[in-house]
Write a protein that holds these residues in place. Structure first.
Motif, PDB file in Angstrom:
ATOM      1  N   VAL A 150      -4.678  -0.453   6.429  1.00  0.00           N
ATOM      2  CA  VAL A 150      -5.120   0.813   6.659  1.00  0.00           C
ATOM      3  C   VAL A 150      -6.477   0.479   6.749  1.00  0.00           C
ATOM      4  CG1 VAL A 150      -5.514   2.826   5.994  1.00  0.00           C
ATOM      5  CG2 VAL A 150      -3.402   1.947   5.626  1.00  0.00           C
ATOM      6  N   PHE A 151      -7.332  -0.370   6.112  1.00  0.00           N
ATOM      7  CA  PHE A 151      -8.661  -0.567   6.291  1.00  0.00           C
ATOM      8  C   PHE A 151      -8.867  -1.300   7.672  1.00  0.00           C
ATOM      9  CE2 PHE A 151     -12.066  -3.610   5.566  1.00  0.00           C
ATOM     10  CZ  PHE A 151     -13.262  -2.912   5.530  1.00  0.00           C
ATOM     11  N   PHE A 152      -8.217  -2.007   7.979  1.00  0.00           N
ATOM     12  CA  PHE A 152      -8.431  -2.698   9.267  1.00  0.00           C
ATOM     13  C   PHE A 152      -8.060  -1.788  10.428  1.00  0.00           C
ATOM     14  CE2 PHE A 152      -8.047  -6.963   7.006  1.00  0.00           C
ATOM     15  CZ  PHE A 152      -9.161  -7.349   7.238  1.00  0.00           C
TER      16      PHE A 152
ATOM     17  N   ALA B 280       2.518   0.928   0.433  1.00  0.00           N
ATOM     18  CA  ALA B 280       1.726   0.117  -0.491  1.00  0.00           C
ATOM     19  C   ALA B 280       2.205   0.542  -2.056  1.00  0.00           C
ATOM     20  CB  ALA B 280       0.406   0.246  -0.045  1.00  0.00           C
TER      21      ALA B 280
ATOM     22  N   GLN C  38      -2.544  -1.063   1.932  1.00  0.00           N
ATOM     23  CA  GLN C  38      -4.156  -0.259   1.933  1.00  0.00           C
ATOM     24  C   GLN C  38      -4.931  -1.229   2.865  1.00  0.00           C
ATOM     25  OE1 GLN C  38      -5.392   1.140  -1.967  1.00  0.00           O
ATOM     26  NE2 GLN C  38      -3.017   1.400  -2.300  1.00  0.00           N
ATOM     27  N   ILE C  39      -5.052  -2.634   2.471  1.00  0.00           N
ATOM     28  CA  ILE C  39      -5.849  -3.505   3.382  1.00  0.00           C
ATOM     29  C   ILE C  39      -5.709  -3.219   4.874  1.00  0.00           C
ATOM     30  CG2 ILE C  39      -6.440  -5.692   3.828  1.00  0.00           C
ATOM     31  CD1 ILE C  39      -6.248  -6.257   0.803  1.00  0.00           C
TER      32      ILE C  39
ATOM     33  N   VAL D 104       0.187   3.543   3.447  1.00  0.00           N
ATOM     34  CA  VAL D 104      -0.137   3.873   2.203  1.00  0.00           C
ATOM     35  C   VAL D 104       0.928   4.124   1.162  1.00  0.00           C
ATOM     36  CG1 VAL D 104      -1.502   5.435   0.635  1.00  0.00           C
ATOM     37  CG2 VAL D 104      -2.149   4.608   2.799  1.00  0.00           C
TER      38      VAL D 104
ATOM     39  N   GLN E  73       1.602  -3.088  -4.164  1.00  0.00           N
ATOM     40  CA  GLN E  73       0.698  -3.960  -3.531  1.00  0.00           C
ATOM     41  C   GLN E  73      -0.406  -3.266  -2.966  1.00  0.00           C
ATOM     42  OE1 GLN E  73       1.833  -7.652  -2.813  1.00  0.00           O
ATOM     43  NE2 GLN E  73       3.294  -7.411  -4.342  1.00  0.00           N
ATOM     44  N   VAL E  74      -1.422  -3.954  -2.646  1.00  0.00           N
ATOM     45  CA  VAL E  74      -2.463  -3.515  -1.914  1.00  0.00           C
ATOM     46  C   VAL E  74      -2.494  -4.008  -0.405  1.00  0.00           C
ATOM     47  CG1 VAL E  74      -4.233  -3.097  -3.944  1.00  0.00           C
ATOM     48  CG2 VAL E  74      -4.191  -5.309  -2.780  1.00  0.00           C
TER      49      VAL E  74
ATOM     50  N   ASN F 294      -0.970   5.147   9.307  1.00  0.00           N
ATOM     51  CA  ASN F 294      -1.835   5.011   8.172  1.00  0.00           C
ATOM     52  C   ASN F 294      -1.217   5.342   6.691  1.00  0.00           C
ATOM     53  OD1 ASN F 294      -3.661   3.586   9.375  1.00  0.00           O
ATOM     54  ND2 ASN F 294      -5.398   5.145   9.426  1.00  0.00           N
TER      55      ASN F 294
END
Lengths: 168, 100
Positions: B62-64, B50, B59-60, B47, B55-56, B43
């Motif tokens: 990492v969310f998943f 990213a 991060q998305i 990050v 870009q995000v 993760n």
């Protein structure tokens, strides 16, 4: 400022991870892992990922580690006994792990100038907020995966309930 | 101003500590914790990348990863509880039901 944050919390994360590796009792390992996750949350924040820093504290340090600690206490897990099991792990595993580490850090440090530097704060100065961008992507282009995760969580909860029942 | 490479190297250090912990620990719970440590290391890499690209998407991801890790932790700990109920031990050396 950024280098200070990185040094302090990076060293804290590595020290806590080593403590997790070396402690014999599972509860000590779990508490060290909480320290690792908190330091990683600070590092995420310093990289401009405020949402993930909050989610890291709430989900990982708050929910998952509490679950781990509850299970350790529920099962009354004691100290590990010394193993006389297979030696394959130490013969093949540690050189392999060290090789992976050497390869990764060699590549990263070789291309250090290409990778650029990290600055404290958001993704770009003057850009719209990070949370807004994440939410926009999650609820438009990634709506289907986002909804699928809710089914995944539901199935996981049901699976956990079924597995942990008294009569299996 | 920290080079992004330092964040990546930190991620590699944590990942390799996770590998070592996975290999030498003998308690199922601790092995499970080292898997979480490896996920966290990855993760951090996501990050950092990213941030590097502005870009995000990272991060998305990492969310998943967090969502899947939460689901995995719930199921895995339930399996550990069921295993403990059957075998009365958490030591992986004594869990050899599938060996024969």
């Amino acid at each position: 400022m950024q280098i200070v944050l990185f040094t302090i919390f990076g060293l804290l994360a590595v020290a806590a991870a080593l403590n997790m590796l070396l402690q014999r009792h599972p509860i000590n390992s779990a508490l060290s892992l909480v320290v690792v996750m908190m330091s990683l949350a600070v590092l995420y924040w310093s990289l401009g990922a405020e949402f993930l820093a909050a989610a890291q504290v709430i989900v990982y340090a708050g929910a998952i580690m509490v679950l781990f600690i509850f299970v350790v206490m529920l099962l009354n897990a004691g100290e590990e006994t010394r193993t006389h099991g297979s030696k394959i792990a130490s013969i093949a595993g540690f050189p392999g792990g060290a090789a992976i580490f050497c390869l990764l850090s060699f590549v990263f440090l070789k291309y250090r100038s290409v990778l650029g530097t990290a600055q404290l704060g958001g993704l770009q100065a003057g850009a719209e907020s990070n949370l807004l961008r994440i939410a926009h992507s999650l609820f438009t282009t990634l709506l289907l995966p986002f909804e699928v995760t809710s089914i995944l969580i539901l199935v996981a909860i049901l699976g956990a309930v079924v597995l942990a029942r008294k009569e299996l | 101003m920290v080079p992004t490479a330092y964040y990546l190297v930190l991620g590699a250090v944590l990942f390799c500590i996770g590998i070592a912990s996975f290999l030498i620990r003998r308690s199922v719970i601790t092995i499970f914790m080292s898997i979480e440590l490896m996920l966290n290391a990855v993760n951090l890499t996501f990050v950092a990348f990213a941030h590097m690209w502005g870009q995000v998407s990272g991060q998305i991801f990492v969310f998943f990863v967090m969502v899947v890790a939460a689901a995995e932790a719930a199921v895995g700990l339930a399996i550990i509880i069921a295993l403990f109920r059957v075998r009365q031990t958490l030591n992986v050396d004594q869990v050899n039901l599938l060996k024969n």
